[in-house]
Write a protein that holds these residues in place. Structure first.
Motif, short mmCIF file in Angstrom:
data_model
loop_
_atom_site.label_atom_id
_atom_site.label_comp_id
_atom_site.label_asym_id
_atom_site.label_seq_id
_atom_site.Cartn_x
_atom_site.Cartn_y
_atom_site.Cartn_z
N GLN A 87 0.85 -1.17 0.00
CA GLN A 87 0.00 0.00 0.00
C GLN A 87 0.90 1.24 0.00
O GLN A 87 2.00 1.21 0.55
CB GLN A 87 -0.91 0.01 1.23
N THR A 88 0.43 2.32 -0.60
CA THR A 88 1.25 3.53 -0.65
C THR A 88 0.95 4.44 0.54
O THR A 88 0.57 5.60 0.40
CB THR A 88 1.03 4.28 -1.98
N ASP A 89 1.15 3.89 1.72
CA ASP A 89 1.04 4.68 2.95
C ASP A 89 2.23 5.64 3.04
O ASP A 89 3.35 5.30 2.65
CB ASP A 89 1.07 3.77 4.18
N PRO A 90 2.01 6.85 3.56
CA PRO A 90 3.15 7.73 3.79
C PRO A 90 4.01 7.18 4.94
O PRO A 90 3.48 6.49 5.81
CB PRO A 90 2.49 9.06 4.17
N PRO A 91 5.31 7.45 4.92
CA PRO A 91 6.00 8.25 3.90
C PRO A 91 6.30 7.43 2.65
O PRO A 91 6.63 6.25 2.73
CB PRO A 91 7.29 8.67 4.61
N ALA A 92 6.23 8.09 1.49
CA ALA A 92 6.50 7.41 0.23
C ALA A 92 7.92 6.86 0.19
O ALA A 92 8.18 5.85 -0.45
CB ALA A 92 6.27 8.36 -0.94
N SER A 93 8.83 7.51 0.90
CA SER A 93 10.23 7.06 0.91
C SER A 93 10.34 5.63 1.44
O SER A 93 11.22 4.87 1.02
CB SER A 93 11.10 8.00 1.74
N GLN A 94 9.46 5.27 2.37
CA GLN A 94 9.50 3.91 2.91
C GLN A 94 9.04 2.89 1.86
O GLN A 94 9.60 1.80 1.76
CB GLN A 94 8.61 3.82 4.15
N LEU A 102 11.39 -0.16 0.47
CA LEU A 102 11.01 -1.57 0.46
C LEU A 102 11.10 -2.16 -0.94
O LEU A 102 11.50 -3.32 -1.12
CB LEU A 102 9.60 -1.74 1.02
N MET A 103 10.75 -1.36 -1.94
CA MET A 103 10.87 -1.84 -3.32
C MET A 103 12.34 -2.04 -3.70
O MET A 103 12.69 -3.00 -4.40
CB MET A 103 10.19 -0.87 -4.28
N ARG A 104 13.20 -1.14 -3.26
CA ARG A 104 14.63 -1.31 -3.52
C ARG A 104 15.15 -2.58 -2.83
O ARG A 104 15.93 -3.34 -3.40
CB ARG A 104 15.40 -0.09 -3.02
N ARG A 105 14.67 -2.81 -1.62
CA ARG A 105 15.06 -4.02 -0.88
C ARG A 105 14.59 -5.26 -1.64
O ARG A 105 15.31 -6.26 -1.73
CB ARG A 105 14.44 -3.97 0.51
N VAL A 151 -8.10 7.85 -2.37
CA VAL A 151 -8.57 8.40 -1.10
C VAL A 151 -7.87 7.72 0.07
O VAL A 151 -7.47 8.37 1.04
CB VAL A 151 -10.10 8.25 -0.98
N LEU A 152 -7.70 6.41 -0.01
CA LEU A 152 -7.15 5.65 1.11
C LEU A 152 -5.64 5.75 1.22
O LEU A 152 -5.10 5.68 2.33
CB LEU A 152 -7.55 4.17 0.97
N TRP A 153 -4.96 5.92 0.09
CA TRP A 153 -3.50 5.94 0.11
C TRP A 153 -2.98 7.04 -0.81
O TRP A 153 -3.73 7.65 -1.56
CB TRP A 153 -2.93 4.59 -0.34
N GLN A 154 -1.67 7.26 -0.77
CA GLN A 154 -1.07 8.27 -1.63
C GLN A 154 -1.08 7.83 -3.10
O GLN A 154 -1.15 6.64 -3.40
CB GLN A 154 0.36 8.58 -1.17
N GLU A 155 -1.01 8.83 -3.99
CA GLU A 155 -1.10 8.58 -5.43
C GLU A 155 0.06 7.70 -5.91
O GLU A 155 1.23 8.09 -5.86
CB GLU A 155 -1.09 9.91 -6.18
N ARG A 185 11.26 -9.20 -9.20
CA ARG A 185 11.32 -8.55 -10.51
C ARG A 185 10.15 -7.60 -10.75
O ARG A 185 10.14 -6.86 -11.74
CB ARG A 185 11.37 -9.60 -11.62
N TYR A 186 9.15 -7.60 -9.85
CA TYR A 186 7.99 -6.73 -10.00
C TYR A 186 7.67 -6.03 -8.68
O TYR A 186 7.79 -6.64 -7.61
CB TYR A 186 6.76 -7.53 -10.47
N GLY A 187 7.25 -4.77 -8.79
CA GLY A 187 6.80 -4.02 -7.63
C GLY A 187 5.41 -3.48 -7.89
O GLY A 187 5.20 -2.70 -8.83
N TRP A 188 4.45 -3.91 -7.10
CA TRP A 188 3.05 -3.55 -7.27
C TRP A 188 2.56 -2.73 -6.08
O TRP A 188 3.08 -2.86 -4.98
CB TRP A 188 2.18 -4.80 -7.36
N THR A 189 1.54 -1.89 -6.31
CA THR A 189 0.88 -1.21 -5.19
C THR A 189 -0.62 -1.21 -5.39
O THR A 189 -1.13 -1.39 -6.50
CB THR A 189 1.33 0.27 -5.08
#
Length: 353
Positions: free
Chosen positions: A8-15, A19-22, A38-42, A29-33
């Motif tokens: 989920q794209t909960d703030p902070p976006a940096s986290q 996690l995707m970099r990790r 309304v519920l999460w960041q864009e 090979r894939y990163g999904w959100t």
């Protein structure tokens, strides 16, 4: 088998980016959100940062829908990311659950979804498409490539995925239901004159790696992943409303467990400890998710792979996100994942044994 990470794209976006970099470092090979504005960041803003801070990871929504953005905007957004970072996006799409319902709208019709799949893909790849009766083309798109994978559960949606999508997203990891649904999608592709084996099959579900298989460890893992049965239950409730409680159109193995479901509060959507998922029994958590020591995950994933699953995407919404990513990277992906060949093309990884 490919592996993806779903957040989920909960703030902070940096986290989320971290996690995707990790995940990429661990062989994902894939990163999904999720995509529910309304519920999460864009998410599309965050995808740009994920792509900038990774080298090979492909990103996309699991899933967007054809109702919260106009189709040319969706296509242009994907095409822009692909132009910047080299065709590293996938458009996961469905009728819309939380994104539509939180805004007081009903999920999109399958007819609208089917039309959107073709329009978004055509525009993002530089071809002309008709939007609201008007033929348009995005003139700056050069060599764009956008696979569109559709999420589905019910028989008509499964048929649509086989007829029009490049991939099928199944949000549960139950082997019986996976086999039933993959067969339905591939049969629909065959009936439409398409190559059924050309469709990518992606199973997405929570995974929780425990240190052992003790009752205490498994009970904790179940409680951390029980929310998923509630999320799937939203779609199952729609199927029951459409086809009835015991219908030959939809297996009882999918629908029976929601008999004690009473409402759903989207403020807890997709989160551990969701109070609206107490109706979900342990049996469903075990069937729909991957729980236990790494070897148990490997055994279930091998079963799913034998049913035609090309990618397993890990829903990582629980109290052991980093540990699960690392455990998959050290114990699961080396056995089942893809590794670069000497020529740079991916080949299936093999068991050390």
């Amino acid at each position: 088998m490919d592996f993806g990470l779903v957040l989920q794209t909960d703030p902070p976006a940096s986290q989320v980016v971290g996690l995707m970099r990790r995940a990429e470092r661990n062989g994902f090979r894939y990163g999904w959100t999720f995509d529910s504005a309304v519920l999460w960041q864009e998410p599309f803003v965050i995808y740009s940062q994920i792509l900038a801070h990774t080298t090979k990871l492909h990103v996309g929504p699991m899933v967007t829908n054809p109702g919260t953005r106009t189709w040319e905007v969706t296509a242009s957004t994907f095409a822009t990311l692909n132009d910047m970072y080299g065709n590293r996006t996938v458009c996961g799409i469905g009728r819309g659950d939380s994104a539509m319902r939180v805004a007081g709208r009903k999920p999109n019709t399958l007819a609208r979804l089917g039309e959107a799949i073709e329009v978004i893909r055509d525009l993002a790849e530089g071809r002309e498409a008709t939007v609201d009766g008007n033929p348009i083309r995005i003139p700056w798109v050069k060599n764009g490539k956008l696979p569109v994978w559709m999420a589905a559960y019910g028989p008509k949606a499964l048929a649509l995925a086989g007829q029009k999508a490049d991939g099928f997203i199944l949000q549960l990891a139950d082997p019986f239901l996976t086999e039933w649904m993959v067969k339905a999608v591939r049969q629909a592709a065959t009936d439409a004159g398409r190559d059924p084996n050309a469709l990518t099959i992606c199973v997405a579900a929570p995974a929780y790696v425990t240190a052992d298989d003790s009752p205490e460890a498994l009970a904790h893992a179940r409680d951390q992943c029980r929310w998923f049965g509630g999320m799937v239950g939203n779609h199952v409730a729609d199927l029951v409303a459409k086809y009835g409680e015991h219908s030959a159109m939809v297996p009882d193995e999918l629908t029976a467990y929601i008999k004690d479901r009473h409402g759903y509060d989207y403020s807890h959507h997709g989160r551990a400890g969701n109070p609206d998922t107490e109706f979900v029994p342990d049996e469903i958590v075990d069937r729909f998710c991957l729980l236990g020591p790494a070897q148990a995950h490997i055994e279930k994933l091998r079963h799913l792979q034998g049913l035609g699953v090309d990618q397993f995407a890990v829903y990582d919404m629980h109290d052991n996100r980093e540990g699960t990513i690392d455990a998959y990277g050290s114990e699961v992906i080396p056995v089942l994942g893809r590794r670069p060949s000497p020529l740079g093309s991916p080949v299936a990884g093999q068991s050390p044994s």
